[in-house]
Scaffold this active site. Structure first.
Site, PDB file in Angstrom:
ATOM      1  N   PHE A 150       0.862  -1.182   0.000  1.00 37.92           N
ATOM      2  CA  PHE A 150       0.000   0.000   0.000  1.00 37.92           C
ATOM      3  C   PHE A 150       0.895   1.227   0.000  1.00 37.92           C
ATOM      4  CE2 PHE A 150      -2.548   3.402   1.883  1.00 37.92           C
ATOM      5  CZ  PHE A 150      -3.651   3.351   1.035  1.00 37.92           C
ATOM      6  N   ASP A 235       9.290   2.692   1.507  1.00 41.72           N
ATOM      7  CA  ASP A 235       8.091   3.361   2.006  1.00 41.72           C
ATOM      8  C   ASP A 235       8.009   3.076   3.504  1.00 41.72           C
ATOM      9  OD1 ASP A 235       5.616   4.169   2.816  1.00 41.72           O
ATOM     10  OD2 ASP A 235       4.518   3.269   1.141  1.00 41.72           O
ATOM     11  N   LYS A 264       2.602   9.719   8.301  1.00 41.87           N
ATOM     12  CA  LYS A 264       1.933   9.213   9.503  1.00 41.87           C
ATOM     13  C   LYS A 264       2.566   9.728  10.806  1.00 41.87           C
ATOM     14  CE  LYS A 264      -0.833   5.491   7.709  1.00 41.87           C
ATOM     15  NZ  LYS A 264      -0.545   4.769   6.487  1.00 41.87           N
TER      16      LYS A 264
HETATM   17  C1  LIG Z   1      -0.834   5.085   5.037  1.00 38.52           C
HETATM   18  C2  LIG Z   1       0.227   4.707   4.064  1.00 38.52           C
HETATM   19  C3  LIG Z   1       0.408   5.424   2.872  1.00 38.52           C
HETATM   20  C4  LIG Z   1      -0.508   6.543   2.434  1.00 38.52           C
HETATM   21  O1  LIG Z   1      -0.538   7.592   3.332  1.00 38.52           O
HETATM   22  P1  LIG Z   1      -1.689   8.724   3.200  1.00 38.52           P
HETATM   23  O2  LIG Z   1      -1.263   9.738   4.215  1.00 38.52           O
HETATM   24  O3  LIG Z   1      -2.977   8.076   3.502  1.00 38.52           O
HETATM   25  O4  LIG Z   1      -1.623   9.234   1.824  1.00 38.52           O
HETATM   26  C5  LIG Z   1       1.464   5.063   2.056  1.00 38.52           C
HETATM   27  N1  LIG Z   1       2.285   4.058   2.382  1.00 38.52           N
HETATM   28  C6  LIG Z   1       2.126   3.347   3.518  1.00 38.52           C
HETATM   29  C7  LIG Z   1       3.084   2.248   3.841  1.00 38.52           C
HETATM   30  C8  LIG Z   1       1.086   3.635   4.385  1.00 38.52           C
HETATM   31  O5  LIG Z   1       0.916   2.912   5.496  1.00 38.52           O
END
Ligand SMILES: *Cc1c(COP(=O)(O)O)cnc(C)c1O
Length: 414
Positions: A150, A235, A264
């Site tokens: 994700f 990421d 986050k």
């Molecule tokens: C939550 C998340 C995203 C996306 O973040 P948003 O602030 O919702 O755009 C991307 N990569 C990872 C691993 C995530 O957990």
């Protein structure tokens, strides 16, 4: 404005609590729990009617320091009285300070600030493509990514993750992403070709079900990228800023990426994201090549700086690791207690997944009824994500509540 300017029924509806259900005025993009929180403190949230919930969701790994942390409240309110926004047309002192601290604490030489995880991932993808463009390899623009990932909800990050559930109906998928199974180093090596710019992965897949990439896998990825002359993009939007028990998860494997997406936890609840890169990997992002109106504004960077004050305090991350061990062991006992329901407990630091034999939504709902918040994920997993400041007695309390929730679910499924 007169008190009678709206029909009484409308004002009752507007002021009513969760009993009425969600307002139809809010676009229905989320399947929300029918609960409205009014305030929070530490690991606790309270509804308007005074019910207290133990927060083991942390706004999906965002409220790293819990709710209303005094240092964060002070940093935000102090900045709020001085200056909110000027634009990236000008120097922003808070950005310069926070970037310098991130550079000092990580592999990175350069930081770009944005507002969210998807934007951080987009920035990382753009940086990787531009790196090859400016170093004489414009043909290298494709990125190898993993199934079950994700990376956010923009058109490019959806294509990067390749989850068909989220792509349907949005037109042709953004090109340039080659998907391989997570954890399979040979598949990554086989997918790299003359057009490959980078490999992009989560060191622990969060949304995908708390799949932990092994240290060997991450070291292998580093070596494969070096050999091919391509970039490693991590990421760490969910794993970063202490969630893994280290400042960043890749430290467990003893490797460094070329580019890293962060969001986050870095804002502790204030919208803030960042792209961190080595000097070389950032070479393509010259003036005018990327930008964000709100990215790294004075409010966000003031809070981010306060988050780092706490997370970088000597001993803080050791304490997170101790809490993680305690929670992990307590949850492992749930596996013994409910062998038909709990198939596995896995994770890294305070990013823990409980793999279930039932749909995670059932356990999330039962936990809500026991007033403990947890988060569903892919692969039949429920994520347990307490704030990094969670106390030992709160861990015990949270696990007790989860045990009651599992008892409820197991009696229903029998
Ligand atoms: C939550 C998340 C995203 C996306 O973040 P948003 O602030 O919702 O755009 C991307 N990569 C990872 C691993 C995530 O957990």
């Amino acid at each position: 404005m007169g008190a009678g300017s709206k029909p009484l029924t409308a004002s009752i509806a507007a002021n009513s609590g969760p009993a009425e259900g969600p307002s139809p005025a809010v676009m229905g993009t989320y399947a929300r729990q029918n609960v409205v929180f009014a305030r929070g403190e530490g690991a606790w949230l309270e509804t308007d009617t005074g019910e207290r919930y133990l927060d083991f969701a942390s706004g999906i790994a965002v409220n790293a320091l819990g709710h209303a942390h005094p240092r964060l409240v002070a940093a935000l309110t102090e900045q709020a009285g001085k200056l909110w926004h000027t634009s990236n047309l000008y120097r922003v002192a808070g950005q310069e300070k926070l970037a310098a601290r991130l550079v000092a604490a990580t592999f990175a030489d350069k930081v770009f600030f944005c507002n969210s995880g998807a934007e951080a991932c987009e920035g990382a993808i753009k940086a990787a493509r531009r790196y090859h463009f400016v170093t004489g390899h414009p043909e290298r623009w494709r990125i190898v990514t993993c199934l079950g990932s994700f990376h956010g909800r923009t058109l490019a990050t959806l294509a990067a993750a390749g989850n068909p559930k989220y792509l349907e109906g949005f037109g042709p998928e953004a090109p340039g992403f080659d998907h391989v199974p997570y954890g399979d180093l040979e598949a990554v090596a086989a997918a790299i070709g003359p057009e490959t710019a980078a490999v992009m992965i989560e060191p622990v897949q969060g949304e995908g079900g708390v799949n932990v990439g092994s240290a060997d896998y991450l070291r292998g990825l580093r070596a494969v990228c070096d050999e091919a002359g391509i970039l490693l993009l991590l990421d760490e939007v969910q794993t970063g800023v202490g969630r893994s028990g280290k400042l960043f998860s890749h430290e467990w494997a003893g490797i460094t990426p070329d580019i890293m997406a962060v969001a986050k936890g870095i804002g502790g609840g204030f919208p803030l994201g960042a792209v961190l890169a080595t000097e070389a990997a950032a070479a393509g992002l010259t003036p005018g090549m990327h930008g964000s109106t709100f990215g790294g504004n004075p409010l966000a960077t003031a809070v981010g700086d306060a988050v780092l004050d706490v997370v970088l305090e000597p001993g803080f991350l050791d304490t997170v690791q101790q809490k993680a061990l305690r929670l992990r062991q307590s949850l492992a006992r749930l596996q013994d207690q409910f062998p038909d329901l709990v198939l596995d407990v896995r994770g890294q630091g305070l990013l823990i997944g409980i793999k279930l034999a039932v749909a995670p939504a059932d356990v999330v709902a039962a936990a809500l009824a026991e007033r403990v918040l947890v988060v569903g994920a892919g692969d039949n997993v429920v994520r347990v994500l307490p704030p990094l400041i969670v106390a030992d007695h709160e861990i015990s309390e949270g696990v007790e509540r989860l045990a009651r929730a599992l008892t409820h679910v197991s009696s229903k499924t029998r």
